[in-house]
Design an enzyme around this catalytic site. Structure first.
Site, PDB file in Angstrom:
ATOM      1  N   TYR A 200      73.043  35.171  94.952  1.00 24.31           N
ATOM      2  CA  TYR A 200      72.765  34.180  93.909  1.00 24.31           C
ATOM      3  C   TYR A 200      72.319  32.915  94.643  1.00 24.31           C
ATOM      4  CZ  TYR A 200      75.238  37.040  90.398  1.00 24.31           C
ATOM      5  OH  TYR A 200      75.633  38.037  89.540  1.00 24.31           O
ATOM      6  N   LYS A 296      78.125  39.747  82.629  1.00 26.98           N
ATOM      7  CA  LYS A 296      79.228  40.123  81.733  1.00 26.98           C
ATOM      8  C   LYS A 296      78.806  40.910  80.490  1.00 26.98           C
ATOM      9  CE  LYS A 296      82.540  38.683  84.045  1.00 26.98           C
ATOM     10  NZ  LYS A 296      82.574  39.812  84.937  1.00 26.98           N
TER      11      LYS A 296
HETATM   12  C1  PHB Z   1      71.059  43.068  87.831  1.00 28.81           C
HETATM   13  O1  PHB Z   1      71.198  43.778  88.825  1.00 28.81           O
HETATM   14  O2  PHB Z   1      70.214  43.324  86.958  1.00 28.81           O
HETATM   15  C2  PHB Z   1      71.909  41.859  87.653  1.00 28.81           C
HETATM   16  C3  PHB Z   1      72.893  41.582  88.589  1.00 28.81           C
HETATM   17  C4  PHB Z   1      73.690  40.465  88.454  1.00 28.81           C
HETATM   18  C5  PHB Z   1      73.509  39.615  87.385  1.00 28.81           C
HETATM   19  C6  PHB Z   1      72.535  39.895  86.430  1.00 28.81           C
HETATM   20  C7  PHB Z   1      71.727  41.019  86.568  1.00 28.81           C
HETATM   21  O3  PHB Z   1      74.276  38.498  87.262  1.00 28.81           O
END
Ligand code: PHB
Ligand code: APR
Length: 389
Positions: A200, A296
């Site tokens: 992130y 979530k």
């Molecule tokens: C995803 O892999 O699509 C994904 C992963 C984490 C998130 C949102 C989407 O917070």
């Protein structure tokens, strides 16, 4: 036709509900307005909480998930050009599993059809009646024929834009919502993940997320504007932004690959209360939406139908008052996830063109969650999912 529970929608909520009810000996009819191919190919999120994985496995639909799902013990937060790990498992004793939502959907469809159950795909003219009586009914058209199903209960599992919530008189509901001045541009790329964990990233150009689906497929997102024109995003521009926002000073590089799919995900927070009107129960996105930052959405849908199965089983066992527990039991978890998703979203996205104060607050918070064990544990326990209530 007559059944005990009429289920509208064959997403994770509707399909898992049908599966769990069947295990309790409760009959249902499932209707879906899209085709089977459409629901199986729709690319959505992909992070399952430990409790979600355990529930799917315990109910007999976890075989492929446990074989192909990628178990993760941490996530990375990147800001100021540096990477920081949140050690989910060390901090909480629990993990998450990366497995696409449409894979869960495929497994649940296979379980229902393989077990002799039916799903009416491609229905039209769906209408609900008698919701405030003890004999609600569901009407729809399937392959040119009109059907009417007499039910004991109706489960509205038809997502945010479905017909269920819209069938409830407005005066019977309270709505709570927040919109965000941004969205996510998501791509699926034929590129092997070069990071073992999700990343992130907070960046001056905006948020970015590094995720994956398998050892050969990467899933990537970039913060963009809600009305983003996808034609302005050439493959070269997408990769350029992903490199800029995700690569920190540690020399790590993401791998590029053919872009298999591209789309814009809106960001919204929404809750309706109560999640019930008479004999109609709302579950999943039909009742609440979270921005995807906290991962979530699907986990909340799973929890709703777990609780709904329990209260319906209690009702048929003679405890009629259990029905009243549904909405309050779900909403406790829903609001916790609403807060967590809003908080993660606010901490990681670029707010406006010119809000240096907000950016300083974000960086202070990011430093805190990556340096204080107490703060990191708070993030981690929400991310892996709190124990079921
Ligand atoms: C995803 O892999 O699509 C994904 C992963 C984490 C998130 C949102 C989407 O917070
Ligand atoms: N009649 C029948 N089916 C309908 C109707 C209708 N009128 N309207 C919508 N549907 C179907 C949709 O086509 C969809 O397949 O209901 C299903 C709802 O599924 P989802 O949108 O996947 O919602 P849900 O099962 O609650 O799962 C929530 O989905 O959007 C993600 O992030 C969210 O992961 C979360 C999950």
């Amino acid at each position: 036709m007559r059944t005990q529970v009429g289920i509208i929608g064959a997403g994770p909520a509707g399909l898992l509900l049908a599966h769990l009810l069947r295990r309790q000996g409760i009959e249902c009819v499932v209707i879906e307005n899209q085709t089977r191919q459409h629901v199986e190919e729709r690319v959505r999120a992909g992070v399952l909480e430990q409790g979600t994985v355990d529930l799917l496995a315990a109910s007999g639909v976890g075989e492929r998930l446990q074989r192909e799902g990628l178990v993760h013990h941490g996530i990375e937060l990147r800001f100021n050009g540096e990477s920081h790990r949140i050690a989910l498992t060390d901090l909480t004793g629990r993990s998450i599993t990366v497995y696409g939502q449409q894979e869960v959907v495929k497994d649940l469809i296979a379980a229902r059809l393989g077990g002799g159950g039916e799903i009416f795909f491609g229905v039209t003219d769906v209408a609900l009646a008698g919701l405030d009586t003890d004999a609600p009914s569901l009407k729809f058209t399937h392959e040119g024929r009109a059907h009417s199903v007499d039910c004991d209960f109706i489960a509205g599992c038809d997502g945010f834009h479905g017909v269920s919530r819209a069938s409830i008189p407005a005066r019977a509901l309270a709505e709570f919502s927040r919109s965000y001045p941004f969205a996510w541009l998501g791509i699926l790329a034929a590129a092997p993940p070069t990071s073992p964990e999700l990343i992130y990233a907070h960046h001056e150009h905006g948020f970015a997320l590094y995720s994956m689906r398998s050892p050969t497929i990467t899933r990537l997102y970039l913060q963009c504007s809600p009305d983003e024109d996808l034609s302005r995003w050439s493959e070269a521009r997408i990769w350029e932004e992903l490199h800029a926002r995700l690569e920190a000073s540690d020399g790590w590089r993401l791998a590029e690959g053919a872009i298999l799919q591209k789309g814009v995900t809106p960001m919204r927070s929404y809750v309706v209360e109560p999640m019930r009107f008479g004999r109609l129960f709302l579950a999943g996105d039909a009742a609440h939406i979270v921005p995807p930052t906290g991962a979530k959405g699907m986990n909340l849908a799973v929890n709703d139908v777990r609780v709904l199965t329990e209260v319906l089983a209690a009702f048929y066992a003679g405890r009629r008052a259990a029905l009243d527990d549904y909405s309050p039991r779900c909403l406790g978890r829903v609001w916790r996830a609403e807060h967590f998703s809003w908080w993660m979203t606010s901490m990681l996205h670029r707010a406006g063109a010119d809000d240096p104060f907000h950016e300083k607050l974000q960086l202070a918070q990011l430093k805190y969650v990556t340096s204080s064990k107490a703060a990191a544990t708070s993030l981690a326990e929400n991310y892996v999912g709190l124990p079921f209530g």
